[in-house]
Scaffold this active site. Structure first.
Site, PDB file in Angstrom:
ATOM      1  N   ASP A 172       0.842  -1.204   0.000  1.00 42.37           N
ATOM      2  CA  ASP A 172       0.000   0.000   0.000  1.00 42.37           C
ATOM      3  C   ASP A 172       0.875   1.252   0.000  1.00 42.37           C
ATOM      4  O   ASP A 172       0.523   2.272  -0.597  1.00 42.37           O
ATOM      5  CB  ASP A 172      -0.924  -0.008   1.223  1.00 42.37           C
ATOM      6  CG  ASP A 172      -2.046  -1.026   1.060  1.00 42.37           C
ATOM      7  OD1 ASP A 172      -2.445  -1.290  -0.091  1.00 42.37           O
ATOM      8  OD2 ASP A 172      -2.505  -1.571   2.087  1.00 42.37           O
ATOM      9  N   GLY A 173       2.027   1.156   0.674  1.00 41.78           N
ATOM     10  CA  GLY A 173       2.972   2.283   0.692  1.00 41.78           C
ATOM     11  C   GLY A 173       3.434   2.624  -0.720  1.00 41.78           C
ATOM     12  O   GLY A 173       3.613   3.800  -1.060  1.00 41.78           O
ATOM     13  N   ASN A 216      -4.175   8.806   1.883  1.00 47.91           N
ATOM     14  CA  ASN A 216      -4.431   8.175   3.186  1.00 47.91           C
ATOM     15  C   ASN A 216      -4.849   9.191   4.252  1.00 47.91           C
ATOM     16  O   ASN A 216      -5.941   9.118   4.774  1.00 47.91           O
ATOM     17  CB  ASN A 216      -3.171   7.484   3.714  1.00 47.91           C
ATOM     18  CG  ASN A 216      -3.137   6.000   3.407  1.00 47.91           C
ATOM     19  OD1 ASN A 216      -4.073   5.467   2.836  1.00 47.91           O
ATOM     20  ND2 ASN A 216      -2.058   5.345   3.785  1.00 47.91           N
ATOM     21  N   GLU A 217      -3.916  10.094   4.574  1.00 45.92           N
ATOM     22  CA  GLU A 217      -4.210  11.036   5.652  1.00 45.92           C
ATOM     23  C   GLU A 217      -3.210  12.172   5.725  1.00 45.92           C
ATOM     24  O   GLU A 217      -2.126  12.125   5.131  1.00 45.92           O
ATOM     25  CB  GLU A 217      -4.255  10.337   7.019  1.00 45.92           C
ATOM     26  CG  GLU A 217      -2.914   9.996   7.665  1.00 45.92           C
ATOM     27  CD  GLU A 217      -2.204   8.827   7.046  1.00 45.92           C
ATOM     28  OE1 GLU A 217      -1.206   9.074   6.336  1.00 45.92           O
ATOM     29  OE2 GLU A 217      -2.597   7.687   7.245  1.00 45.92           O
ATOM     30  N   ALA A 224      -3.105  11.177  21.232  1.00 45.58           N
ATOM     31  CA  ALA A 224      -2.753  11.421  22.645  1.00 45.58           C
ATOM     32  C   ALA A 224      -3.119  12.828  23.104  1.00 45.58           C
ATOM     33  O   ALA A 224      -2.247  13.653  23.408  1.00 45.58           O
ATOM     34  CB  ALA A 224      -1.259  11.143  22.869  1.00 45.58           C
ATOM     35  N   ARG A 239      -4.877  20.079  22.913  1.00 46.78           N
ATOM     36  CA  ARG A 239      -3.512  19.969  23.429  1.00 46.78           C
ATOM     37  C   ARG A 239      -3.157  18.493  23.459  1.00 46.78           C
ATOM     38  O   ARG A 239      -3.939  17.678  23.943  1.00 46.78           O
ATOM     39  CB  ARG A 239      -3.400  20.557  24.837  1.00 46.78           C
ATOM     40  CG  ARG A 239      -3.447  22.070  24.854  1.00 46.78           C
ATOM     41  CD  ARG A 239      -3.390  22.603  26.255  1.00 46.78           C
ATOM     42  NE  ARG A 239      -3.318  24.054  26.267  1.00 46.78           N
ATOM     43  CZ  ARG A 239      -4.345  24.869  26.069  1.00 46.78           C
ATOM     44  NH1 ARG A 239      -5.548  24.375  25.830  1.00 46.78           N
ATOM     45  NH2 ARG A 239      -4.181  26.177  26.099  1.00 46.78           N
ATOM     46  N   ASP A 281      -0.384  15.279  21.428  1.00 49.45           N
ATOM     47  CA  ASP A 281       0.704  14.953  20.493  1.00 49.45           C
ATOM     48  C   ASP A 281       0.356  15.301  19.044  1.00 49.45           C
ATOM     49  O   ASP A 281       1.247  15.555  18.241  1.00 49.45           O
ATOM     50  CB  ASP A 281       1.033  13.453  20.555  1.00 49.45           C
ATOM     51  CG  ASP A 281       1.848  13.115  21.791  1.00 49.45           C
ATOM     52  OD1 ASP A 281       2.118  14.034  22.590  1.00 49.45           O
ATOM     53  OD2 ASP A 281       2.220  11.937  21.955  1.00 49.45           O
TER      54      ASP A 281
HETATM   55  P1  NAP Z   1       5.529   2.587   6.577  1.00 44.06           P
HETATM   56  O1  NAP Z   1       5.728   3.052   7.986  1.00 44.06           O
HETATM   57  O2  NAP Z   1       6.656   1.907   5.873  1.00 44.06           O
HETATM   58  O3  NAP Z   1       4.226   1.649   6.458  1.00 44.06           O
HETATM   59  C1  NAP Z   1       3.139   1.782   7.250  1.00 44.06           C
HETATM   60  C2  NAP Z   1       2.183   0.601   7.086  1.00 44.06           C
HETATM   61  O4  NAP Z   1       0.917   1.132   6.717  1.00 44.06           O
HETATM   62  C3  NAP Z   1       2.552  -0.436   6.029  1.00 44.06           C
HETATM   63  O5  NAP Z   1       2.318  -1.723   6.579  1.00 44.06           O
HETATM   64  C4  NAP Z   1       1.571  -0.136   4.903  1.00 44.06           C
HETATM   65  O6  NAP Z   1       1.241  -1.284   4.137  1.00 44.06           O
HETATM   66  C5  NAP Z   1       0.368   0.292   5.704  1.00 44.06           C
HETATM   67  N1  NAP Z   1      -0.628   1.056   4.957  1.00 44.06           N
HETATM   68  C6  NAP Z   1      -0.454   2.090   4.112  1.00 44.06           C
HETATM   69  N2  NAP Z   1      -1.644   2.508   3.650  1.00 44.06           N
HETATM   70  C7  NAP Z   1      -2.582   1.708   4.203  1.00 44.06           C
HETATM   71  C8  NAP Z   1      -4.004   1.663   4.115  1.00 44.06           C
HETATM   72  N3  NAP Z   1      -4.691   2.546   3.372  1.00 44.06           N
HETATM   73  N4  NAP Z   1      -4.660   0.723   4.850  1.00 44.06           N
HETATM   74  C9  NAP Z   1      -3.987  -0.142   5.619  1.00 44.06           C
HETATM   75  N5  NAP Z   1      -2.641  -0.148   5.751  1.00 44.06           N
HETATM   76  C10 NAP Z   1      -1.954   0.784   5.052  1.00 44.06           C
HETATM   77  O7  NAP Z   1       5.142   3.872   5.751  1.00 44.06           O
HETATM   78  P2  NAP Z   1       4.789   4.048   4.229  1.00 44.06           P
HETATM   79  O8  NAP Z   1       4.826   2.728   3.533  1.00 44.06           O
HETATM   80  O9  NAP Z   1       5.562   5.202   3.694  1.00 44.06           O
HETATM   81  O10 NAP Z   1       3.261   4.485   4.397  1.00 44.06           O
HETATM   82  C11 NAP Z   1       2.888   5.721   4.987  1.00 44.06           C
HETATM   83  C12 NAP Z   1       1.653   5.423   5.766  1.00 44.06           C
HETATM   84  O11 NAP Z   1       2.018   4.756   6.964  1.00 44.06           O
HETATM   85  C13 NAP Z   1       0.895   6.637   6.218  1.00 44.06           C
HETATM   86  O12 NAP Z   1       0.009   7.101   5.231  1.00 44.06           O
HETATM   87  C14 NAP Z   1       0.184   6.110   7.456  1.00 44.06           C
HETATM   88  O13 NAP Z   1      -1.129   5.709   7.182  1.00 44.06           O
HETATM   89  C15 NAP Z   1       0.973   4.900   7.875  1.00 44.06           C
HETATM   90  N6  NAP Z   1       1.476   5.110   9.236  1.00 44.06           N
HETATM   91  C16 NAP Z   1       0.896   4.395  10.226  1.00 44.06           C
HETATM   92  C17 NAP Z   1       1.282   4.594  11.539  1.00 44.06           C
HETATM   93  C18 NAP Z   1       0.606   3.825  12.624  1.00 44.06           C
HETATM   94  O14 NAP Z   1      -0.274   3.004  12.292  1.00 44.06           O
HETATM   95  N7  NAP Z   1       0.948   4.058  13.870  1.00 44.06           N
HETATM   96  C19 NAP Z   1       2.277   5.529  11.855  1.00 44.06           C
HETATM   97  C20 NAP Z   1       2.848   6.236  10.810  1.00 44.06           C
HETATM   98  C21 NAP Z   1       2.435   6.037   9.489  1.00 44.06           C
HETATM   99  P3  NAP Z   1       2.253  -1.954   3.112  1.00 44.06           P
HETATM  100  O15 NAP Z   1       3.198  -2.758   3.940  1.00 44.06           O
HETATM  101  O16 NAP Z   1       1.352  -2.796   2.254  1.00 44.06           O
HETATM  102  O17 NAP Z   1       2.952  -0.871   2.336  1.00 44.06           O
END
Ligand code: NAP
Length: 267
Positions: A45-46, A126-127, A189, A152, A154
């Site tokens: 998804d990334g 995504n967001e 938070a 107030r 994170d």
């Molecule tokens: P990453 O930290 O390498 O991957 C974050 C995880 O989010 C990966 O497992 C990715 O799936 C999954 N993901 C991305 N879009 C998704 C969706 N629409 N539904 C379900 N899972 C999804 O970062 P990245 O690959 O650059 O992706 C950035 C995304 O990471 C941000 O958009 C954010 O949504 C997510 N993120 C999540 C957290 C958290 O959950 N605490 C924190 C920071 C960022 P794949 O392995 O298939 O790529």
């Protein structure tokens, strides 16, 4: 058909990209990095987030397809060993039994980021998040130009429906069907005590509503737009609303969302 492929860069995804180009050439597809009709993302998804932002200026004229090389994705519905079948369906040679390709559209999130130094617009798949770099953030949240709360904590996450299974879910936000035209605000938070108070539960806004987040102190912030990080020290406000444009995915076979949710989080 004009197409382009973006991959995650690991050896399996790179090999699959080569395989895709070979088969696509045999079926008369034209590789076009400038104005593709179909963009294929190979990875996770990334990787789809990267593909989306690579073609951010051409979103209305592109349909995306995802091939996953790890676990089943939310944006990627084809498995590594299914490329020959996918190419057949893409070229219309799936046979009389093959379902007709369908375009599905998912809403996106529009941002207008106002800084002392100027205004910039972004679109998220995504967001968007607003996070602290060096301590608690103080931010006023208005909904439809009325004060809603003084936050107030994170940070704040504003997600699209298709992003609701990503960061939003980790924050206790609801998973939304990706075609619902709405945005979701989730807290990161928040501080809640006798002095400071926030709603404490995620909010879902329909497409004709908007929310403004005003920075209410001198603060170093990190804004994230999907995978992109923007450090910022002079933020004034961010306006969030459901975007006018949508992302299109081409489906050559059904890909039921709730089944994906079950596979990803329960099975
Ligand atoms: P990453 O930290 O390498 O991957 C974050 C995880 O989010 C990966 O497992 C990715 O799936 C999954 N993901 C991305 N879009 C998704 C969706 N629409 N539904 C379900 N899972 C999804 O970062 P990245 O690959 O650059 O992706 C950035 C995304 O990471 C941000 O958009 C954010 O949504 C997510 N993120 C999540 C957290 C958290 O959950 N605490 C924190 C920071 C960022 P794949 O392995 O298939 O790529």
């Amino acid at each position: 058909m004009r197409y382009y492929v973006l991959d995650r860069g690991d050896s399996l995804s790179v090999d699959l990209t080569e395989q895709f180009h070979k088969l696509a050439g045999e079926h008369g597809f034209e590789l076009d990095a400038e104005s593709p009709e179909i963009v294929v993302s190979i990875g996770g998804d990334g990787t789809m987030l990267h593909a989306f932002h690579t073609f951010i200026d051409r979103i209305p004229s592109i349909a995306f397809v995802g091939i996953h090389t790890g676990h089943l994705g939310f944006y990627a519905d084809w498995k590594a060993d299914e490329i020959p079948e996918l190419i057949k369906l893409m070229s219309g040679q799936g046979g009389p039994e093959a379902p007709k390709p369908r375009i599905v559209n998912y809403p996106l999130l529009d941002l207008e980021i106002v800084k002392k130094s100027g205004t910039t617009s972004y679109v998220c798949l995504n967001e968007f998040t607003l996070k602290s770099v060096d301590g608690t953030i103080v931010a006023q949240v208005d909904i439809n130009d009325e004060l809603f709360e003084m936050f107030r904590g994170d940070g704040i996450c504003v997600s699209t429906p298709s992003g609701s299974t990503a960061y939003n879910k980790s924050l206790g936000g609801a998973m939304m069907h990706p075609t619902v035209e709405a945005l979701q605000i989730a807290e990161i938070a928040s501080i809640n005590n006798r002095v400071f108070r926030t709603m404490g539960s995620p909010l879902v806004l329909p497409k004709h509503h908007h929310c403004d987040i005003y920075s209410r102190k001198e603060q170093n912030l990190m804004l994230t737009i999907d995978h992109i990080n923007l450090p910022i020290h002079d933020l004034l406000s961010v306006r969030c609303q459901v975007a006018r444009q949508k992302i299109s995915f081409v489906r050559y076979r059904p890909f039921p969302f709730w089944q994906r949710v079950r596979n990803a989080f329960l099975d």
